[in-house]
Design a protein around this motif. Structure first.
Motif: not given
Length: 156
Positions: A51-58
Motif C-alpha cells: 500500500f505504501g508503494r501505491m502512490n509511486t505506481r499510480f
C-alpha cells in the motif's frame, strides 16, 4: 529446487524488493505458501509495503477527473482481525490511510491475502477473482473495473 525454496520469506526485507521481482516471487509461490507467509509476522509489513508503494505506481493520467475513496479489506484466514486500508484517488494523486476511516467509500473490496498479493502483483485478474468469489465488491463496479488502469502493475 527452485529459487523460491532458497528465499527466506520470513526475514526478507520487502522494502528492498523491486515491483517486478515481487511479482516473480508471488508467481513462484503456491497459494498455500503465500497464505502461510501472510498468517505470520510479515503480514503487516508486506501489506504496508504494497500500500505504501501505491502512490509511486499510480498513473494520474489514467485517473484524470476521478475522485474516489476505495476501502480494501484483507481478510485474515485464522479468524484474526482483518487489515483495512483506504486509498483516495483525486486531484492527480493517490493517498493511502492504513485504517478504516469514517468516510463513505465509493468502492469496497474484500479478499484474502493470497488473492490480494496475486492481484497487485499482476498474477491474477480482478474479474476472475470476482467471478470465482475470491473478491467481494461493494459499490461502484465501473470503478472496480477501472482500478487496474490507474496503477502501473508489474508483469511477472
Amino acid at each position: 529446487m527452485t529459487a523460491q525454496d532458497d528465499l527466506d520469506l520470513e526475514t526478507l526485507d520487502f522494502g528492498s524488493v523491486e515491483p517486478h521481482d515481487f511479482a516473480r516471487i508471488v508467481k513462484g509461490l503456491p497459494t498455500a505458501r503465500i497464505a502461510e507467509l501472510m498468517a505470520g509476522t510479515q503480514r503487516r509489513r508486506v501489506l504496508d509495503e504494497v500500500f505504501g508503494r501505491m502512490n509511486t505506481r499510480f498513473r494520474p493520467d489514467a485517473a484524470a477527473g476521478r475522485d474516489a475513496l476505495i476501502r480494501w479489506r484483507i481478510t485474515a484466514a485464522d479468524g484474526g482481525p482483518d487489515d483495512v486500508y483506504e486509498t483516495h484517488i483525486g486531484g492527480g494523486t493517490c493517498t493511502v490511510v492504513p485504517e478504516r476511516t469514517d468516510r463513505e467509500p465509493q468502492l469496497s473490496l474484500a479478499m484474502a491475502a493470497p488473492e490480494f498479493l496475486k492481484l497487485v502483483s499482476g498474477n491474477a485478474s480482478g474479474p476472475t477473482l470476482f467471478f470465482t468469489r475470491k473478491l467481494k465488491v461493494k459499490g461502484d463496479l465501473r470503478l472496480a473495473g477501472s482500478l487496474t488502469y490507474f496503477f502501473d502493475i508489474p508483469k511477472p
